[in-house]
Structures are given as structure tokens and as C-alpha cells.
Design an enzyme around this catalytic site. Sequence first.
Site, PDB file in Angstrom:
ATOM      1  CB  ALA A 118      -0.587   4.330  -4.919  1.00  0.00           C
ATOM      2  N   GLY A 121       6.145   4.013  -6.609  1.00  0.00           N
ATOM      3  CA  GLY A 121       7.234   4.469  -7.477  1.00  0.00           C
ATOM      4  C   GLY A 121       6.800   4.840  -8.883  1.00  0.00           C
ATOM      5  CB  ALA A 124      11.164   6.531  -9.827  1.00  0.00           C
ATOM      6  CG  ASP A 166      10.758   5.808  -4.965  1.00  0.00           C
ATOM      7  OD1 ASP A 166      11.092   5.129  -3.979  1.00  0.00           O
ATOM      8  OD2 ASP A 166       9.693   6.452  -5.028  1.00  0.00           O
TER       9      ASP A 166
HETATM   10  C1  MEV Z   1       9.271   6.979  -1.330  1.00  0.00           C
HETATM   11  O1  MEV Z   1       9.067   5.801  -2.091  1.00  0.00           O
HETATM   12  C2  MEV Z   1      10.274   6.719  -0.240  1.00  0.00           C
HETATM   13  C3  MEV Z   1      10.569   7.908   0.664  1.00  0.00           C
HETATM   14  O2  MEV Z   1      11.510   7.441   1.641  1.00  0.00           O
HETATM   15  C4  MEV Z   1      11.141   9.083  -0.094  1.00  0.00           C
HETATM   16  C5  MEV Z   1      12.532   8.801  -0.616  1.00  0.00           C
HETATM   17  O3  MEV Z   1      13.258   7.994  -0.048  1.00  0.00           O
HETATM   18  O4  MEV Z   1      12.887   9.440  -1.614  1.00  0.00           O
HETATM   19  C6  MEV Z   1       9.316   8.367   1.399  1.00  0.00           C
END
Ligand code: MEV
Length: 329
Positions: A118, A121, A124, A166
Site C-alpha cells: 500500500a 513501507g 522495510a 524506506d
Molecule cells: C517506495 O516507497 C518509494 C519508491 O521511490 C521506491 C524507492 O525509492 O525505493 C517508489
Amino acid sequence: MNPVHLTLSESQPMPHARTAEPRATGSAHAKGILVGEHAAVYGHPAIALPILPLRTDAELRHVPGPLSLRADGISVPVTELPERFASVGVAARAALDFFDLAHDDVEIEVHSDIPPRAGLGASASAAHAIIEAVRAAADAPLSDAQRYALVQQAERVAHGNPSGIDALATRARRPLIFADGASTPVVIGAPAWFVVADTGVRASTGEAVAGVRAVVEADLPRGTALLDQLGRLTREAVTDLEHGRLSELGGRLTAAQELLDALGVGHPAIDRLVAAALAAGAVGAKLTGAGRGGCIIAMTTDAARAETVRDAMTAAGAVAGWVLAVEAG
Ligand code: MEV
């Protein structure tokens, strides 16, 4: 500088109660990206907000049998985890290896409030919680750089090519600027309220990141220009935050949404919630995280408006919504 307090009110009750006094535990929280997602993968800066009350907790126990993860009352050997949980298995194995601990007779129970896939994060956060539970079991030190490297091992399985935002934001205590693989705190010039709302549409971050790469590579000058514009908006947003220029910041968030749409990570459910938030008086709104569904983030300049915006997004189909208050400091 005063600490920034993030408070959260929910449109849905927290689903569980936590048990007390486990032996080897770890936890981490969710994150939202204010602006700069996707461009962060290409070396541009991004701004992230920790969402402290949405948490992942992990507890390591010694249970006879192969290394297993337990969630929702079901224990699964890491070798048999479904593909979408592969990254948490990697986190467990990498942490046990790092501390030279045996894999057998270990079970790690994980509980998360964070909706998966969603944009908040969840992967992570789970990796952090598991790694910290293993560190606690080993009763050994772990530097920030070592912790980051372990989480990134798991994130590479979850995302393919994670920027690292993240991994940093899901342990940070305050809003941060992410640049060049490192984070620095953001100065907040005026209090602001952010409303994070969940479209209910689940999407893979790895696929979204790969999709953006395909769009960029299909027309390199156009793709590079879109990413550069996102980078510029993020740098301007940092200055807006510092000076408390919330209306200008709001406009930049909405502008970022158009650029993200052009990079192919929009979704009709995102458009519906963004439109509802703006119609209800948000100064800006955009997707947060990987997009293609997931969550949106809207900004308001007062608490009452934030509640109105959240209610409007619920009426427009959001399956959950949270209000984050960020104090000046
Ligand atoms: C994901 O939360 C953020 C993105 O920019 C991927 C990343 O930076 O690793 C989509």
C-alpha cells in the site's frame, strides 16, 4: 530544535492487543513519502514522514524445527514462504548469518498494523523489526550502517532496486530528506496536517519501479525531464517546509501527482481520492509510495480540515485513513 510529534487518529480501530515482556523483540513503523518517490531511485531527493503508530513488531523464540516465521497464528518455514513474503525470510536469514546464529530451532513471530503493498513501507518495516529481534537475541551491537545494509538486502528482494528511503524512514523518528542514500532532518517552519488514505488497491512496488524504468527508457529525454522536475519540486518543497509556506507546498504536491501520472504510476482510485481531498479543502494531494493504487497523502493547514478531508476521502472510497499532525520545530 524541538522534536516533531506525529499523532495519528484512525478511521478504523487498531485490530489487536500486544503481548508483554517478550525476550527478543524488534519493532519499526510505517512511512509516507511527501514528495520525491520514484525520482529517488534515480538519485533525486525525497521527503519522508515516519508514521509512528502504524507498527511492525517481531519476537524471536526458540522453537524446535527449521527457521520459521509466524503470522496470524500460522508458522511457515522460511523455505516455504510464498513469494510475496520472500523478503522477510531474507531479513531473518541475513540477520542470523550476520550474528553467526544457527537457523534451526528459531521461530520469529511478526505482527504488523501496516497494510501490505500500500506504499507505507510494510516490507522495510518488517525487515527492521525482524533484524532487531535477531540482534536482541544475539545481544550484540549493530551499527546504523550495518542495519541499513541488512534491510536493503531484504528490500532488494521486495523491490528489485530500492533507493533506501524506506529503510531509513521506517526507523526515523522525524520527517527527513533522503538524498544520496542518507537522511537529514527537515526543518518544519509551521505546523501541518497530513492525511494518508488507503485506496484499498494493492500494488507491487517492484513492478511500479520497473514500470517507471520502462517509461523512462522508452523516451529518455521525456523521462529524464519528468524525473528532473520531480527533483526540483522536492527541493522547493524542502524550502517551503522550512519557511512554513504550506499553500505553495500543497501546489507542488498536486503538481508532483501529475508528473507521477505521466510516469505511469497513477490509478483511477488515486485520482478519486486526490479529487475528493482537494474538493474538501486540502491544499495539495498526491499518491504516496509506489502508486498504481496504495495510499495517497493530502495536506491541510489545520486539524479540523484534516478530519474533513479524511471523511471526504472515506466517502470517495478510501478503506482507511490516518491524520498525522507535524509540529513546527
Ligand atoms: C517506495 O516507497 C518509494 C519508491 O521511490 C521506491 C524507492 O525509492 O525505493 C517508489
